[in-house]
Motif scaffolding. Structure first.
Motif, PDB file in Angstrom:
ATOM      1  N   HIS A  39       0.804  -1.231   0.000  1.00  0.00           N
ATOM      2  CA  HIS A  39       0.000   0.000   0.000  1.00  0.00           C
ATOM      3  C   HIS A  39       0.832   1.274   0.000  1.00  0.00           C
ATOM      4  O   HIS A  39       0.311   2.357  -0.291  1.00  0.00           O
ATOM      5  N   ARG A 221      -7.326   8.510   2.232  1.00  0.00           N
ATOM      6  CA  ARG A 221      -7.815   8.524   0.850  1.00  0.00           C
ATOM      7  C   ARG A 221      -7.907   9.962   0.305  1.00  0.00           C
ATOM      8  O   ARG A 221      -7.499  10.250  -0.820  1.00  0.00           O
ATOM      9  N   TYR A 224      -4.494  11.251  -0.304  1.00  0.00           N
ATOM     10  CA  TYR A 224      -3.941  10.546  -1.469  1.00  0.00           C
ATOM     11  C   TYR A 224      -4.412  11.226  -2.771  1.00  0.00           C
ATOM     12  O   TYR A 224      -3.605  11.555  -3.654  1.00  0.00           O
ATOM     13  N   ASN A 225      -5.716  11.459  -2.872  1.00  0.00           N
ATOM     14  CA  ASN A 225      -6.258  12.062  -4.098  1.00  0.00           C
ATOM     15  C   ASN A 225      -5.731  13.483  -4.296  1.00  0.00           C
ATOM     16  O   ASN A 225      -5.378  13.883  -5.411  1.00  0.00           O
TER      17      ASN A 225
END
Ligand code: UT7
Length: 328
Positions: A39, A221, A224-225
């Motif tokens: 990951h 998340r 991350y984006n």
């Protein structure tokens, strides 16, 4: 003809001796080497002991630079420390602590709070101080003891971080590596995606916060984006503004938060991943220290050659983001 410009004239770095592997972490918390590596790209991280503060890591990096380049530290007249993990809450600044520990004479000493983008911000500030000719040799340090603000009961975040420091000297010179241009941005509206919720002056009812309110909280998340998006926009902005294309850039030195973020940005920009320097496997995410550690390591391995163009690019708490265009 003299070509005196603000340049990076020396680099140094330091990580604590203790190295903790994913398997060693997995013996203590509910995770695995397979999950962490697949990951994030992380295999291990260096962790400072209880007696070591962010200032000590910074001093070790400065001493490594001093020793390798044979430059005395008392020749600096400004010290900028990029950190999210100050020795004390607010003051004294970590830069002032370092000045005192090193016994330096009166100099300009201050911290920059721009999360993982801190070193990129600090480099541009150092460039301006050097260009003003008010300061001659500016030390820029990215130093973090992130493991001190890590919630070791939260497996979503505690596997991601490590400790370390990297530093650079910036001065007007005709030798060294030119700081050509920088892009510095922030999106404060995304602040809650990566924060330490309490401990400052803002009133927050701690009972409303899940987990430890005085440690790092992250919506992985969302960050991350954001990271993939802004890595692309910073690189594009820097090349367009400087009349070149990504083909003209020899190395991209990204903030080391997740090798998947770097690979996704490279793919979106259609840049060969080989041009991105990645060392997250050894150090994990060291926030403001990750880019100067990478630059010092690349210089030591003689990967950076005279005339090459290098883009640093980073993102982090704030949410901040930015990059520097350097000419080696
Ligand atoms: O310096 C800037 C700051 N930080 C960053 O840039 C980090 C940005 N974000 C990321 O790098 C990634 O979002 C993470 C590495 C944090 C997470 O990766 P992901 O692919 O986005 O995973 P996820 O959050 O979607 O979680 C997937 C699963 C979850 O299980 P369920 O709910 O699907 O059953 C998590 O509970 O993985 C689980 N999980 C773990 N499992 C084993 C989360 N952490 C761990 C762990 N070990 N350490």
């Amino acid at each position: 003809m003299s070509d005196i410009k603000p340049r990076i004239t020396a680099l140094g770095s330091h990580v604590p001796a203790t190295c903790v592997t994913n398997d060693e972490l997995a013996a203590k918390i509910d995770t695995s080497d397979e999950w962490i590596f697949s990951h994030t790209g992380i295999k291990s991280r260096h962790i400072a002991d209880d007696e070591t503060a962010t200032s000590d890591l910074a001093i070790a990096a400065l001493k490594a630079l001093s020793k390798e380049q044979n430059i005395e530290l008392d020749t600096i007249d400004a010290l900028i420390v990029a950190t999210a993990t100050q020795d004390y809450p607010g003051f004294p600044s970590t830069a002032c602590v370092i000045q005192a520990k090193l016994g330096l004479p009166p100099i300009a000493a201050f911290d920059i709070s721009a999360g993982c983008t801190g070193f990129i911000y600090a480099l541009e500030i150092a460039k301006a101080l050097a260009a003003s000719k008010t300061y001659r040799r500016i030390a820029v340090v990215g130093s973090e003891k992130l493991t001190a603000i890590t919630d070791w009961t939260d497996r979503n975040t505690c596997v991601l971080f490590g400790d370390g420091a990297g530093c650079a000297f910036v001065e007007m010179s005709d030798t060294g590596h030119e700081i050509v241009d920088s892009v510095l941005h922030s999106e404060g509206t995304g602040a809650s995606y990566l924060s330490i919720p309490t401990g400052g002056t803002a009133y927050v009812d701690e009972s409303t916060i899940e987990g430890n309110p005085r440690k790092i909280h992250m919506d992985g998340r969302a960050v991350y984006n954001f990271a993939v998006r802004v890595m692309c926009s910073v690189i594009e902005e820097l090349v367009v503004r400087n009349g070149c294309s990504t083909d003209d850039i020899d190395w991209f030195v990204p903030h080391q938060a997740n090798s998947r973020i770097i690979a996704a940005a490279a793919k979106r920009l259609k840049i060969d991943l080989e041009k991105f320097y990645i060392n997250i496997d050894q150090y994990a995410n060291t926030s403001a220290a990750s880019i100067p550690i990478a630059l010092a390591e690349m210089a030591q391995k003689a990967l950076l050659k005279p005339g090459q163009r290098v883009i640093t690019v980073g993102f982090g708490a704030g949410l901040t983001y930015g990059g520097n265009l350097l000419k080696w």
